[in-house]
Design a protein around this motif. Structure first.
Motif, PDB file in Angstrom:
ATOM      1  N   GLU A 104       0.803  -1.216   0.000  1.00  9.47           N
ATOM      2  CA  GLU A 104       0.000   0.000   0.000  1.00  9.47           C
ATOM      3  C   GLU A 104       0.839   1.269   0.000  1.00  9.47           C
ATOM      4  O   GLU A 104       0.429   2.265  -0.559  1.00  9.47           O
ATOM      5  CB  GLU A 104      -0.956  -0.001   1.200  1.00  9.47           C
ATOM      6  N   ASP A 105       1.989   1.255   0.638  1.00  9.94           N
ATOM      7  CA  ASP A 105       2.856   2.431   0.677  1.00  9.94           C
ATOM      8  C   ASP A 105       4.258   2.037   0.247  1.00  9.94           C
ATOM      9  O   ASP A 105       5.085   1.652   1.056  1.00  9.94           O
ATOM     10  CB  ASP A 105       2.879   3.036   2.088  1.00  9.94           C
ATOM     11  N   LYS A 106       4.504   2.144  -1.030  1.00  6.32           N
ATOM     12  CA  LYS A 106       5.800   1.744  -1.567  1.00  6.32           C
ATOM     13  C   LYS A 106       6.854   2.838  -1.435  1.00  6.32           C
ATOM     14  O   LYS A 106       7.938   2.720  -1.971  1.00  6.32           O
ATOM     15  CB  LYS A 106       5.650   1.325  -3.021  1.00  6.32           C
TER      16      LYS A 106
ATOM     17  N   ASP B 128      13.056  -1.175   1.136  1.00  4.05           N
ATOM     18  CA  ASP B 128      13.936  -2.314   1.436  1.00  4.05           C
ATOM     19  C   ASP B 128      13.281  -3.626   1.021  1.00  4.05           C
ATOM     20  O   ASP B 128      13.923  -4.505   0.425  1.00  4.05           O
ATOM     21  CB  ASP B 128      14.262  -2.375   2.928  1.00  4.05           C
ATOM     22  N   TYR B 129      12.007  -3.784   1.342  1.00  2.00           N
ATOM     23  CA  TYR B 129      11.267  -5.022   1.043  1.00  2.00           C
ATOM     24  C   TYR B 129      11.243  -5.293  -0.457  1.00  2.00           C
ATOM     25  O   TYR B 129      11.616  -6.376  -0.908  1.00  2.00           O
ATOM     26  CB  TYR B 129       9.844  -4.900   1.594  1.00  2.00           C
ATOM     27  N   TRP B 130      10.796  -4.299  -1.245  1.00  2.00           N
ATOM     28  CA  TRP B 130      10.655  -4.507  -2.684  1.00  2.00           C
ATOM     29  C   TRP B 130      12.011  -4.631  -3.368  1.00  2.00           C
ATOM     30  O   TRP B 130      12.147  -5.376  -4.340  1.00  2.00           O
ATOM     31  CB  TRP B 130       9.808  -3.404  -3.308  1.00  2.00           C
ATOM     32  N   PHE B 131      13.020  -3.918  -2.863  1.00  2.00           N
ATOM     33  CA  PHE B 131      14.354  -4.053  -3.442  1.00  2.00           C
ATOM     34  C   PHE B 131      14.866  -5.481  -3.270  1.00  2.00           C
ATOM     35  O   PHE B 131      15.417  -6.064  -4.196  1.00  2.00           O
ATOM     36  CB  PHE B 131      15.324  -3.056  -2.794  1.00  2.00           C
ATOM     37  N   ARG B 132      14.668  -6.051  -2.077  1.00  2.00           N
ATOM     38  CA  ARG B 132      15.104  -7.433  -1.846  1.00  2.00           C
ATOM     39  C   ARG B 132      14.347  -8.409  -2.749  1.00  2.00           C
ATOM     40  O   ARG B 132      14.905  -9.412  -3.180  1.00  2.00           O
ATOM     41  CB  ARG B 132      14.909  -7.815  -0.378  1.00  2.00           C
ATOM     42  N   CYS B 133      13.083  -8.110  -3.028  1.00  2.00           N
ATOM     43  CA  CYS B 133      12.315  -8.975  -3.942  1.00  2.00           C
ATOM     44  C   CYS B 133      12.914  -8.959  -5.349  1.00  2.00           C
ATOM     45  O   CYS B 133      12.987  -9.995  -6.006  1.00  2.00           O
ATOM     46  CB  CYS B 133      10.856  -8.520  -4.016  1.00  2.00           C
ATOM     47  N   LEU B 134      13.331  -7.797  -5.798  1.00  2.00           N
ATOM     48  CA  LEU B 134      13.874  -7.667  -7.155  1.00  2.00           C
ATOM     49  C   LEU B 134      15.319  -8.142  -7.280  1.00  2.00           C
ATOM     50  O   LEU B 134      15.718  -8.632  -8.333  1.00  2.00           O
ATOM     51  CB  LEU B 134      13.808  -6.207  -7.610  1.00  2.00           C
ATOM     52  N   ASP B 135      16.092  -7.984  -6.242  1.00  2.00           N
ATOM     53  CA  ASP B 135      17.524  -8.301  -6.284  1.00  2.00           C
ATOM     54  C   ASP B 135      17.724  -9.815  -6.129  1.00  2.00           C
ATOM     55  O   ASP B 135      18.172 -10.298  -5.105  1.00  2.00           O
ATOM     56  CB  ASP B 135      18.258  -7.537  -5.187  1.00  2.00           C
TER      57      ASP B 135
ATOM     58  N   LEU C 161      20.710  -0.190 -10.733  1.00  2.00           N
ATOM     59  CA  LEU C 161      20.063   0.605  -9.691  1.00  2.00           C
ATOM     60  C   LEU C 161      20.453   0.079  -8.313  1.00  2.00           C
ATOM     61  O   LEU C 161      20.482  -1.129  -8.096  1.00  2.00           O
ATOM     62  CB  LEU C 161      18.543   0.529  -9.836  1.00  2.00           C
ATOM     63  N   ARG C 162      20.688   0.982  -7.419  1.00  2.00           N
ATOM     64  CA  ARG C 162      20.989   0.624  -6.039  1.00  2.00           C
ATOM     65  C   ARG C 162      19.856   1.094  -5.137  1.00  2.00           C
ATOM     66  O   ARG C 162      19.087   1.972  -5.519  1.00  2.00           O
ATOM     67  CB  ARG C 162      22.308   1.258  -5.605  1.00  2.00           C
ATOM     68  N   LEU C 163      19.801   0.538  -3.962  1.00  2.00           N
ATOM     69  CA  LEU C 163      18.773   0.927  -3.012  1.00  2.00           C
ATOM     70  C   LEU C 163      18.871   2.417  -2.700  1.00  2.00           C
ATOM     71  O   LEU C 163      17.849   3.097  -2.573  1.00  2.00           O
ATOM     72  CB  LEU C 163      18.871   0.089  -1.736  1.00  2.00           C
ATOM     73  N   SER C 164      20.057   2.946  -2.621  1.00  2.00           N
ATOM     74  CA  SER C 164      20.233   4.380  -2.348  1.00  2.00           C
ATOM     75  C   SER C 164      19.626   5.234  -3.458  1.00  2.00           C
ATOM     76  O   SER C 164      19.102   6.322  -3.182  1.00  2.00           O
ATOM     77  CB  SER C 164      21.708   4.709  -2.158  1.00  2.00           C
ATOM     78  N   ASP C 165      19.673   4.769  -4.709  1.00  2.00           N
ATOM     79  CA  ASP C 165      19.045   5.493  -5.819  1.00  2.00           C
ATOM     80  C   ASP C 165      17.534   5.557  -5.622  1.00  2.00           C
ATOM     81  O   ASP C 165      16.917   6.596  -5.850  1.00  2.00           O
ATOM     82  CB  ASP C 165      19.348   4.812  -7.158  1.00  2.00           C
ATOM     83  N   LEU C 166      16.959   4.446  -5.204  1.00  2.00           N
ATOM     84  CA  LEU C 166      15.510   4.398  -5.012  1.00  2.00           C
ATOM     85  C   LEU C 166      15.075   5.224  -3.806  1.00  2.00           C
ATOM     86  O   LEU C 166      14.027   5.868  -3.835  1.00  2.00           O
ATOM     87  CB  LEU C 166      15.052   2.952  -4.865  1.00  2.00           C
ATOM     88  N   LYS C 167      15.886   5.227  -2.764  1.00  2.00           N
ATOM     89  CA  LYS C 167      15.554   6.020  -1.583  1.00  2.00           C
ATOM     90  C   LYS C 167      15.637   7.513  -1.866  1.00  2.00           C
ATOM     91  O   LYS C 167      14.937   8.306  -1.242  1.00  2.00           O
ATOM     92  CB  LYS C 167      16.477   5.651  -0.419  1.00  2.00           C
TER      93      LYS C 167
ATOM     94  N   ASN D 295       6.181   4.309  -7.872  1.00  2.00           N
ATOM     95  CA  ASN D 295       5.743   4.057  -9.249  1.00  2.00           C
ATOM     96  C   ASN D 295       6.688   3.103  -9.966  1.00  2.00           C
ATOM     97  O   ASN D 295       6.262   2.306 -10.805  1.00  2.00           O
ATOM     98  CB  ASN D 295       5.629   5.370 -10.015  1.00  2.00           C
ATOM     99  N   PHE D 296       7.959   3.179  -9.638  1.00  2.00           N
ATOM    100  CA  PHE D 296       8.928   2.242 -10.196  1.00  2.00           C
ATOM    101  C   PHE D 296       8.552   0.809  -9.823  1.00  2.00           C
ATOM    102  O   PHE D 296       8.496  -0.076 -10.670  1.00  2.00           O
ATOM    103  CB  PHE D 296      10.332   2.590  -9.666  1.00  2.00           C
ATOM    104  N   PHE D 297       8.257   0.575  -8.545  1.00  2.00           N
ATOM    105  CA  PHE D 297       7.885  -0.768  -8.099  1.00  2.00           C
ATOM    106  C   PHE D 297       6.523  -1.184  -8.646  1.00  2.00           C
ATOM    107  O   PHE D 297       6.313  -2.356  -8.956  1.00  2.00           O
ATOM    108  CB  PHE D 297       7.912  -0.861  -6.577  1.00  2.00           C
ATOM    109  N   ASN D 298       5.588  -0.244  -8.784  1.00  2.00           N
ATOM    110  CA  ASN D 298       4.287  -0.580  -9.360  1.00  2.00           C
ATOM    111  C   ASN D 298       4.422  -1.045 -10.806  1.00  2.00           C
ATOM    112  O   ASN D 298       3.682  -1.917 -11.253  1.00  2.00           O
ATOM    113  CB  ASN D 298       3.333   0.612  -9.280  1.00  2.00           C
TER     114      ASN D 298
END
Length: 139
Positions: free
Chosen positions: A14-16, A23-30, A82-88, A95-98
């Protein structure tokens, strides 16, 4: 998946934009756990979205187009992934994760009217001052 994992999944879905969900979605993709999201990993997950678009008779978007859009959206610090720091650092990381996980939210973002979105950002926030005018009396 136990109940606690399910609750965390729902909160992250609900809140990406929260740090916990990033952190959660990054671990899913990595999938190779190297701390870098490669084009291969993104293509793997986007291919599922493309199949969902085709099944829903939606106009499909090519991976190259979505990758270009994602890179413009995130503006990574390096070109090797892409790194987690880029996403943060990006306010549009949800929207990237969606684009990779939630087709309905991705389509809603893609079909929004950018002029209305810009106008809504320009409106002043409604403030109601302090709550001092509300008094509770317990007699």
């Amino acid at each position: 998946m136990n109940y606690e994992d399910f609750v965390w999944f729902c909160l992250c879905e609900e809140d990406k934009t929260s740090l916990r969900s990033l952190d959660y979605w990054f671990r899913c993709l990595d999938t190779d756990e190297d701390g870098i999201l490669s084009g291969y990993e993104l293509d793997y997950f986007f291919s599922e979205q493309r199949q969902r678009m085709e099944a829903a008779y939606q106009e499909t978007i090519s991976y190259d187009d979505i990758l270009c859009q994602m890179m413009d959206m995130i503006s990574p610090s390096r070109t090797d992934g892409l790194r987690l720091s880029d996403l943060k650092a990006c306010t549009l990381s949800g929207n990237f994760f969606n684009a990779l996980f939630n087709l309905q939210k991705f389509i809603a973002f893609e079909q929004r009217d950018p002029f209305i979105a810009h106008a809504e950002k320009q409106l002043p926030e409604k403030t109601y001052g302090t709550l001092s005018h509300l008094q509770c009396r317990f007699d």
